[in-house]
Scaffold this active site. Structure first.
Site, mmCIF file in Angstrom:
data_model
loop_
_atom_site.group_PDB
_atom_site.id
_atom_site.type_symbol
_atom_site.label_atom_id
_atom_site.label_comp_id
_atom_site.label_asym_id
_atom_site.label_seq_id
_atom_site.Cartn_x
_atom_site.Cartn_y
_atom_site.Cartn_z
ATOM 1 N N SER A 71 0.812 -1.216 0.000
ATOM 2 C CA SER A 71 0.000 0.000 0.000
ATOM 3 C C SER A 71 0.846 1.267 0.000
ATOM 4 O O SER A 71 1.433 1.626 -1.007
ATOM 5 C CB SER A 71 -0.965 -0.039 1.177
ATOM 6 N N ASP A 108 9.626 6.094 -10.415
ATOM 7 C CA ASP A 108 9.131 6.918 -11.515
ATOM 8 C C ASP A 108 9.916 8.219 -11.658
ATOM 9 O O ASP A 108 10.184 8.677 -12.776
ATOM 10 C CB ASP A 108 7.642 7.220 -11.318
ATOM 11 N N LYS A 141 -1.189 -4.423 -3.028
ATOM 12 C CA LYS A 141 -2.479 -3.885 -2.583
ATOM 13 C C LYS A 141 -2.598 -2.435 -3.022
ATOM 14 O O LYS A 141 -2.041 -1.535 -2.421
ATOM 15 C CB LYS A 141 -2.655 -3.988 -1.074
#
Length: 701
Positions: free
Chosen positions: A466, A477, A491
């Protein structure tokens, strides 16, 4: 909407998958409150869930099949003729749910209850007639019958249960129990199950039915009874006094799904994910067999007042036979914010005879003292504030780079994931949240400047979930650092807890997406450099859960990259692989994970011949022991005579960070070798990255 990026607690509280469901002498029937709640749940799923759910005949078929799987997943109680009168629910389950018509679903449960009661009485009668302890046949017992056809005659199930009884007795005989002990233990087990069956209430049946309904949609949506809702609230406030382990049902067993960072179980170092608990006892008195017991009842046995001791009979995750269990003791305690606070250390990496200092910050969870924050206190505790302080300390120590350790971090407050990313970037988006209507909300860091702009490596594993995945994905990124370790949990969904007229429903309302547009759901974050792991992704992780929502993408957000680590990644991977070949712990992990997978694939049945069973078990454990002792010889550790001894001598290969046994000293690399091996290799990778970046800068000049 309040967003919490947490590893779902529903595995421990909302879903009760059991083989032996409770039965009662009286026929159980739905209450008016449950009928109304069923209608409310149906409406909530139709209009409030993230997924576009079509309550058609196909959904009804899936829901009915799941209900059967929950009631009798091993096809060991019900006959085909018991199910036939209720086959119409394959087409009508949706209508029954929206109408609050639960009578037939309850009637099917009552039929199962009768079958279970009769079967337990049959087992006790077999014990009364005298238990045969001759284990010299060539019979084998099928381990998993979830795909078996429903029996047409009771004699077929008699034969199955004759073998099961024989296996139960053989399992105890292999632990050197005599005939009297074996009979006493089996009688206690079956009488205990029968007693629990007779104590069932309509709320138990309703919970099982709603677990089937919600489980067809996604694994994190679920009904919480009034009792379960109270437990959920206690757990979320971290005031629960227990052992700090999240449990889930795994067939007739209870399995450890994860450990609460800083909790008693993690500190004790005696439990690992995928361990199975087969009996529970208090500090004094007899152990209570919990095989076949409902999950919430097992949780109740494990809970207790702070400072008291609970004993657990545990079958290790890597064990291939249920006879290989050991009793461990854990002192119950509460989990405080301080236990979960970020902390750091400095480790030295030698290169060409010169020491290089690398900082390591361990972040067990994404936390914030909400009460202090809402009260406007300036010095409230939070992950971001604590990590910023640790960064300042490491800078003063003159470290060349920082490893951020997010292993076993199951998530926490979304706002902390955002603000923590902000320590390492100068403004920008951090995560996208998409709701059921397709609307995307962009979260990000709005504060100018960074706290740390130096070399960074993020260490993750399968239990990083999460909020941890949001952070690791954003670092990837942005090109802000290197992510190493194992694929994360996956998740990528958001749940809210909604009140019903009777109980509560935890509902999946949104999905997380990285700023690149990729979802973290189901696939998780793939590390740039993969480390071997003992955690089996087929048993732990989102992709291992039934009906997990699919991975997908949305439009990427606008952001600028801070670096291009992919340019040096091939060199980093090559250097890592060269070190891994010479690292005893890495070689052990690779070979042990391969062996464990092979043994599980081969372990489809067990022999009921004592000598053959013993030979199979000894051969399997000999392979595991050989791998363990190869690792020990390379590390200069004493060899073991039995593989199970590795779990009890303080040098067990574990992937739980900061595991310490009584009398150990922090920082001893031999006490938790696999844990330290991952940290040390992450530091090695980071140092390689630092040197390659320096070479690139010099080349540009």
């Amino acid at each position: 909407m309040s967003l919490f990026a947490t590893l779902s607690r529903s595995v421990a509280l909302a879903v009760m998958l059991v083989i032996t469901s409770p039965a009662a002498l009286a026929q159980l029937a739905p209450t008016d409150e449950q009928r109304q709640a069923a209608v409310e749940i149906a409406e909530a799923l139709r209009y409030g869930h993230y997924a576009d759910i079509d309550f058609d005949e196909q959904w009804s078929q899936e829901a009915f099949q799941r209900y059967l799987d929950i009631l009798d997943g091993q096809r060991s109680y019900l006959l085909n003729r018991d199910i036939e009168p209720y086959r119409h629910l394959e087409d009508d389950m949706a209508d029954a749910l929206f109408d609050g018509d639960l009578d037939d679903a309850f009637a099917l449960y009552n039929r199962l209850s009768e079958r279970q009661t009769n079967r337990l009485e049959w087992l006790l009668a077999e014990l009364d007639d005298g238990l045969s302890l001759e284990f010299d046949s060539n019979e084998r017992l099928e381990v998993n019958r979830e795909d078996a056809p429903w029996a047409s005659r009771e004699s077929e199930l008699d034969e199955l249960w004759r073998k099961r009884l024989k296996n139960d007795a053989l399992t105890l005989a292999l632990t050197d129990q005599d005939a009297e002990q074996i009979e006493d233990n089996l009688r206690q087990r079956y009488e205990g199950q029968l007693s629990r069956l007779r104590q069932a209430e309509s709320e138990d049946v309703f919970g099982l039915l709603m677990a089937a309904v919600s489980g067809t949609i996604d694994p994190h949506t679920g009904y919480l009874s009034p009792r379960q809702g109270e437990s959920f609230d206690i757990q979320m406030s971290l005031s629960l006094e227990g052992i700090g382990a999240l449990l889930q049902a795994d067939g007739e067993y209870v399995k450890v799904s994860s450990l609460v960072p800083g909790g008693p179980a993690e500190r004790a170092g005696v439990l690992e994910p995928a361990d199975r608990i087969i009996a529970v006892g208090q500090e004094e008195g007899e152990m209570v067999n919990v095989v076949g017991m409902r999950l919430d009842n097992v949780v109740d046995l494990i809970r207790g007042p702070k400072g008291s001791v609970v004993r657990l009979d545990v079958v290790p995750a890597q064990a291939v036979d249920m006879t290989r269990s050991q009793i461990v003791e854990i002192t119950r305690d509460t989990v405080s914010l301080e236990d979960q606070a970020a902390h750091s250390e400095v480790i030295e990496v030698m290169r060409d005879g010169e020491p290089h200092r690398i900082g390591v910050i361990n972040v067990p969870t994404f936390y914030v003292d909400f009460d202090a924050w809402q009260a406007g206190e300036e010095e409230y505790r939070s992950t971001t504030r604590d990590v910023a302080r640790e960064i300042d300390n490491l800078k003063k120590e003159g470290v060349e780079g920082i490893v951020l350790d997010l292993r076993n971090n199951g998530g926490g407050a979304l706002q902390e994931a955002n603000s923590l990313i902000g320590l390492f970037i100068d403004r920008g988006p951090t995560v996208q949240v998409r709701d059921a209507q397709g609307r995307i909300q962009l979260y990000g860091d709005s504060e100018a400047g960074t706290v740390y702009d130096g070399p960074l490596t993020v260490l993750v594993n399968r239990l990083s979930a999460s909020a941890s995945e949001i952070f690791a994905g954003a670092i990837q990124d942005y090109g802000r650092g290197i992510v190493v370790g194992a694929s994360t949990f996956g998740k990528g969904t958001v749940q809210t807890l909604n009140e019903l007229s009777h109980g509560q429903i935890k509902l999946t309302r949104a999905k997380f997406y990285r700023i690149s547009g990729d979802s973290t759901q189901n696939r998780g974050v793939e590390p740039d450099i993969t480390f071997p792991s003992l955690i089996d992704p087929e048993r732990i992780g989102e992709s291992s859960l039934d009906n997990a929502l699919a991975w997908d993408t949305v439009q990427n957000a606008q952001y600028r990259r801070y670096g291009e680590p992919e340019r040096v990644l091939p060199t980093l991977i090559t250097r890592h692989e060269e070190r891994a070949k010479e690292n005893p712990n890495f070689r052990y992990l690779e070979r042990q994970s391969t062996l464990a997978r092979q043994l599980r694939e081969q372990h489809t049945s067990v022999s009921l011949n004592r000598e053959q069973r013993q030979r199979e078990l000894e051969a399997q454990e000999a392979e595991q022991l050989s791998l363990e002792n190869q690792r020990r010889r390379a590390l200069g550790l004493p060899e073991l005579e039995e593989w199970m001894d590795a779990r009890s001598d303080g040098t067990t290969p574990t992937e739980d960070p900061e595991v310490e046994s009584e009398g150990e000293t922090e920082g001893n690399e031999e006490e938790v070798p696999v844990d330290r091996a991952h940290v040390l290799e992450a530091a090695e990778v980071l140092l390689d990255y630092v040197h390659l970046q320096n070479q690139q800068r010099m080349a540009k000049r």
